[in-house]
Design an enzyme around this catalytic site. Sequence first.
Site, PDB file in Angstrom:
ATOM      1  N   THR A  59      82.252  25.765   1.808  1.00  0.00           N
ATOM      2  CA  THR A  59      81.217  26.797   1.796  1.00  0.00           C
ATOM      3  C   THR A  59      79.855  26.122   1.865  1.00  0.00           C
ATOM      4  O   THR A  59      79.719  24.919   1.614  1.00  0.00           O
ATOM      5  CB  THR A  59      81.283  27.656   0.520  1.00  0.00           C
ATOM      6  N   VAL A  93      81.900  23.452  -2.920  1.00  0.00           N
ATOM      7  CA  VAL A  93      80.793  24.343  -3.268  1.00  0.00           C
ATOM      8  C   VAL A  93      79.524  23.503  -3.411  1.00  0.00           C
ATOM      9  O   VAL A  93      79.546  22.413  -3.972  1.00  0.00           O
ATOM     10  CB  VAL A  93      81.090  25.133  -4.554  1.00  0.00           C
ATOM     11  N   ILE A 114      82.297  19.215  -5.397  1.00  0.00           N
ATOM     12  CA  ILE A 114      80.871  19.509  -5.402  1.00  0.00           C
ATOM     13  C   ILE A 114      80.178  18.884  -4.184  1.00  0.00           C
ATOM     14  O   ILE A 114      80.280  17.679  -3.966  1.00  0.00           O
ATOM     15  CB  ILE A 114      80.210  18.989  -6.699  1.00  0.00           C
ATOM     16  N   LYS A 115      79.493  19.714  -3.434  1.00  0.00           N
ATOM     17  CA  LYS A 115      78.769  19.234  -2.258  1.00  0.00           C
ATOM     18  C   LYS A 115      77.346  18.826  -2.643  1.00  0.00           C
ATOM     19  O   LYS A 115      76.575  19.641  -3.154  1.00  0.00           O
ATOM     20  CB  LYS A 115      78.709  20.322  -1.177  1.00  0.00           C
ATOM     21  N   LEU A 116      77.038  17.561  -2.392  1.00  0.00           N
ATOM     22  CA  LEU A 116      75.687  17.047  -2.564  1.00  0.00           C
ATOM     23  C   LEU A 116      75.138  16.689  -1.191  1.00  0.00           C
ATOM     24  O   LEU A 116      75.831  16.068  -0.387  1.00  0.00           O
ATOM     25  CB  LEU A 116      75.680  15.798  -3.452  1.00  0.00           C
TER      26      LEU A 116
END
Length: 220
Positions: free
Chosen positions: A27, A59, A87-89
Amino acid sequence: MKFFLDSAIVDEIAHALDLWDIDGVTTNPRHILASGKPMLQVIREIGKLVEGTTKTVSVEVNPHYKTVDEFVREGRKLASLHPNFVIKLHCIEPAFKAIPILAKDSIRVNVTLIFNAVQALAAMRAGAYYVSPFIGWKEANAEETRDLIADIVQIRDNYGFKTEVLVAAVRNGRQIADAAVAGADIVTAALSVYKDAFDHPYTRDGLAKFQDFWDKGQYE
């Protein structure tokens, strides 16, 4: 190769999980906006769809965040919502320090918005779970992408990094094939991209001919 769905539309994801057996979901803020729902609500709904599986859901942290503390705080918050969340950084300097901090808490990180192999190398050195080179955006600007994917895969293999190469912003079947030829672990694309890629006029024409032959033949 694993197929991920790039979407935050819950009904669409449920359909893809049922009929396509997709391996995961990615996403981003654009997809969240398109869902018409608040972010936390929609990612919780997506999390329920993959409950009890090993399928991951990437996310993204607030794209305005620019510090290690912000990345770590938001990463911990999002990861606490569901065990399947990655976790998207975004690929900026603070991410490279935040990744190992989050890893100590067993929080996996997907480094997104990667556009060259050195960015991917830095993310892999830091311990990223996924690196996400964006190829559709590059090709739209007449930049080559097949060698980029191959370079990232080769670098990963040269040094034994555990990171998976997740090819993102995939726009068509040719790009899916290019990613597979280059040895990428995952592609993520919209459902419409997969449907278009797996369709072919010769398949449809051939099926119509076989149906005609079947109807004219005798099978008893």
